[in-house]
Design a protein around this motif. Structure first.
Motif, PDB file in Angstrom:
ATOM      1  N   SER A 205       0.854  -1.182   0.000  1.00  0.00           N
ATOM      2  CA  SER A 205       0.000   0.000   0.000  1.00  0.00           C
ATOM      3  C   SER A 205       0.888   1.230   0.000  1.00  0.00           C
ATOM      4  N   ALA A 206       0.565   2.184  -0.880  1.00  0.00           N
ATOM      5  CA  ALA A 206       1.322   3.429  -0.956  1.00  0.00           C
ATOM      6  C   ALA A 206       0.732   4.507  -0.062  1.00  0.00           C
ATOM      7  N   ASP A 207      -0.259   4.166   0.732  1.00  0.00           N
ATOM      8  CA  ASP A 207      -0.875   5.134   1.625  1.00  0.00           C
ATOM      9  C   ASP A 207       0.172   5.736   2.557  1.00  0.00           C
ATOM     10  N   PHE A 208      -0.027   7.004   2.930  1.00  0.00           N
ATOM     11  CA  PHE A 208       0.931   7.676   3.811  1.00  0.00           C
ATOM     12  C   PHE A 208       1.131   6.920   5.117  1.00  0.00           C
ATOM     13  N   VAL A 209       0.079   6.264   5.587  1.00  0.00           N
ATOM     14  CA  VAL A 209       0.147   5.608   6.882  1.00  0.00           C
ATOM     15  C   VAL A 209       1.043   4.382   6.861  1.00  0.00           C
ATOM     16  N   ASN A 210       1.339   3.836   5.673  1.00  0.00           N
ATOM     17  CA  ASN A 210       2.210   2.675   5.558  1.00  0.00           C
ATOM     18  C   ASN A 210       3.662   3.123   5.666  1.00  0.00           C
ATOM     19  N   GLN A 211       4.268   2.851   6.813  1.00  0.00           N
ATOM     20  CA  GLN A 211       5.637   3.274   7.085  1.00  0.00           C
ATOM     21  C   GLN A 211       6.664   2.176   6.823  1.00  0.00           C
ATOM     22  N   ALA A 212       6.232   1.089   6.215  1.00  0.00           N
ATOM     23  CA  ALA A 212       7.168   0.027   5.850  1.00  0.00           C
ATOM     24  C   ALA A 212       8.041   0.478   4.680  1.00  0.00           C
ATOM     25  N   PRO A 213       9.230  -0.098   4.509  1.00  0.00           N
ATOM     26  CA  PRO A 213      10.056   0.254   3.346  1.00  0.00           C
ATOM     27  C   PRO A 213       9.322   0.086   2.022  1.00  0.00           C
ATOM     28  N   LEU A 214       8.441  -0.931   1.918  1.00  0.00           N
ATOM     29  CA  LEU A 214       7.707  -1.121   0.679  1.00  0.00           C
ATOM     30  C   LEU A 214       6.812   0.074   0.385  1.00  0.00           C
ATOM     31  N   GLY A 215       6.140   0.607   1.410  1.00  0.00           N
ATOM     32  CA  GLY A 215       5.309   1.784   1.209  1.00  0.00           C
ATOM     33  C   GLY A 215       6.127   2.973   0.730  1.00  0.00           C
ATOM     34  N   MET A 216       7.320   3.169   1.311  1.00  0.00           N
ATOM     35  CA  MET A 216       8.188   4.259   0.884  1.00  0.00           C
ATOM     36  C   MET A 216       8.644   4.075  -0.562  1.00  0.00           C
ATOM     37  N   LEU A 217       9.006   2.852  -0.938  1.00  0.00           N
ATOM     38  CA  LEU A 217       9.463   2.588  -2.305  1.00  0.00           C
ATOM     39  C   LEU A 217       8.336   2.773  -3.313  1.00  0.00           C
ATOM     40  N   LEU A 218       7.119   2.384  -2.951  1.00  0.00           N
ATOM     41  CA  LEU A 218       5.982   2.604  -3.844  1.00  0.00           C
ATOM     42  C   LEU A 218       5.722   4.091  -4.060  1.00  0.00           C
ATOM     43  N   ARG A 219       5.886   4.892  -3.001  1.00  0.00           N
ATOM     44  CA  ARG A 219       5.691   6.336  -3.152  1.00  0.00           C
ATOM     45  C   ARG A 219       6.822   6.970  -3.956  1.00  0.00           C
ATOM     46  N   LEU A 220       8.018   6.403  -3.872  1.00  0.00           N
ATOM     47  CA  LEU A 220       9.166   6.951  -4.592  1.00  0.00           C
ATOM     48  C   LEU A 220       9.143   6.632  -6.082  1.00  0.00           C
ATOM     49  N   PHE A 221       8.789   5.373  -6.427  1.00  0.00           N
ATOM     50  CA  PHE A 221       9.044   4.903  -7.784  1.00  0.00           C
ATOM     51  C   PHE A 221       7.817   4.387  -8.525  1.00  0.00           C
ATOM     52  N   SER A 222       6.693   4.240  -7.850  1.00  0.00           N
ATOM     53  CA  SER A 222       5.544   3.612  -8.510  1.00  0.00           C
ATOM     54  C   SER A 222       4.374   4.586  -8.588  1.00  0.00           C
ATOM     55  N   PRO A 223       3.678   4.688  -9.721  1.00  0.00           N
ATOM     56  CA  PRO A 223       2.480   5.531  -9.794  1.00  0.00           C
ATOM     57  C   PRO A 223       1.428   5.064  -8.789  1.00  0.00           C
TER      58      PRO A 223
END
Length: 400
Positions: A205-223
């Motif tokens: 999940s790219a939601d702001f509340v997701n503080q896992a590394p995956l959430g950060m990577l989705l916000r950085l590199f994925s639409p």
């Protein structure tokens, strides 16, 4: 949990309605949102018993709060006993409040309460294991059966070559997770497994509340539907996620030797250091889940004070992470426009990076805990240097 208990108490499947949820298109994936009662049925089944007996919701809430208080005191007792070697209740209460303070000021406690309970159960299990009490493995299994996200902790004692504790924890987890499905029915197990494989707990999940590394990577590199990525390179997400998880686990393995710990305090801290690793390898780690790392920060802060000479400048990083975690409503800082804008946040390219880095505030605290804590443990395990000014080359060795 109480909603799930009501479903079980009335003979209904608590997981069926999860499959009826609509997909959230903002995540850019075909996964179901992790909302509703998504956990194994153990706690809901236990809470269903007083509901079937006619106990009111208010009475159950009081009993639940008393149980929480008892678990917090037990966590304080184990930390006081393991780190200080003391058996006084005043010290236990002080440790319990030290761990509870960040949960109170950082979150609305009704959201983070279950995660505080998990932190207490895990800490109690680690403390019991460090004292040689085999029931610690069962307590850890209980924590995993409440929230399955803690399942990597079952491998913790395997690294320490404690096969009995590992097998006990795994067997008890299997029983506590799957036995309650006998009450909820076979279809509930099928629905739960179907949801787990289709939810954003695994899909991300790219939601702001997701503080896992995956959430950060989705916000950085994925639409995604939450923020424009800095670079549209979605193929980078998976390799970087695996590299991040490997780094977190690798640092822990480097800091924690397989040999038995030299002291009870070190054995307890080695286990506690695995808690921030959990949120760093999870695909979905919401801000409230970071209550789990508070006992680790408290223990590391205490050891950094006791071993100032060995830890060196790392103690300031640990103390800063602990102090930052005690800021009131810290979770509001991950939202770019909720409190205030950081300098440069409105710039075209740099501003987007600043916003995304701001969104990972809990993530950076967890990384500080893992990296600084691991380096501190490694330094404290190093043999002491020879005292200066002593040079006796022809000294005779005397065996006693």
């Amino acid at each position: 949990y109480l909603d799930g208990a009501r479903s079980i108490a009335t003979g209904h499947n608590p997981y069926h309605r999860l499959l009826l949820q609509s997909i959230d298109p903002r995540n850019g994936t075909s996964t179901l949102p992790s909302t509703g009662y998504i956990y194994p049925p153990l706690l809901a089944s236990v809470l269903a018993v007083p509901l079937r007996m006619g106990v009111s919701d208010a009475a159950i809430a009081v009993l639940w709060s008393l149980l929480n208080a008892a678990l917090l005191l037990w966590m304080g007792w184990e930390l006081n006993l393991g780190l200080r070697g003391q058996r006084d209740w005043l010290g236990a209460v002080a440790w319990a409040n030290l761990c509870l303070l960040p949960a109170i000021v950082t979150y609305d406690l009704h959201l983070g309460q279950a995660d505080v309970v998990l932190a207490a159960l895990a800490t109690g299990a680690f403390g019991a294991w460090a004292r040689g009490n085999r029931w610690g493995a069962v307590v850890l299994a209980l924590a995993v059966a409440i929230k399955i996200t803690l399942v990597p902790l079952l491998l913790l004692w395997l690294w320490k070559r404690d096969w009995r504790a590992t097998l006990t924890a795994c067997a008890a987890t299997g029983v506590l997770v799957f036995l309650p499905f006998c009450l909820t029915g076979w279809q509930s197990l099928v629905d739960w497994l179907t949801f787990i494989t289709r939810s954003n707990a695994l899909g991300g999940s790219a939601d702001f509340v997701n503080q896992a590394p995956l959430g950060m990577l989705l916000r950085l590199f994925s639409p995604n539907g939450f923020i424009a990525p800095v670079l549209a390179l979605p193929w980078l997400v998976l390799p970087l996620r695996l590299a991040s998880a490997a780094l977190a686990v690798g640092v822990w393995l480097w800091a924690v030797p397989r040999a038995p710990a030299s002291s009870r305090a070190r054995a307890l801290t080695e286990c506690l250091l695995a808690l921030p690793v959990i949120v760093l390898i999870s695909p979905l780690a919401e801000d409230i889940h970071f209550c789990l790392i508070v006992p680790t920060l408290a223990a590391l802060s205490y050891l950094a004070w006791r071993h100032r000479a060995a830890v060196g400048g790392l103690r300031w990083a640990i103390w800063a992470a602990s102090a930052l975690f005690c800021l009131p409503h810290l979770q509001d800082l991950i939202y770019p426009n909720r409190l205030f804008a950081l300098p440069g946040q409105s710039l075209p390219l740099l501003g987007g990076l600043i916003v995304i880095l701001r969104m990972g505030l809990f993530l950076w605290i967890a990384w500080v805990g893992v990296l600084a804590g691991s380096l501190s443990l490694h330094r404290m395990a190093a043999p002491p240097s020879e005292p200066a000014g002593i040079d006796v080359p022809n000294a005779t060795a005397i065996r006693v």
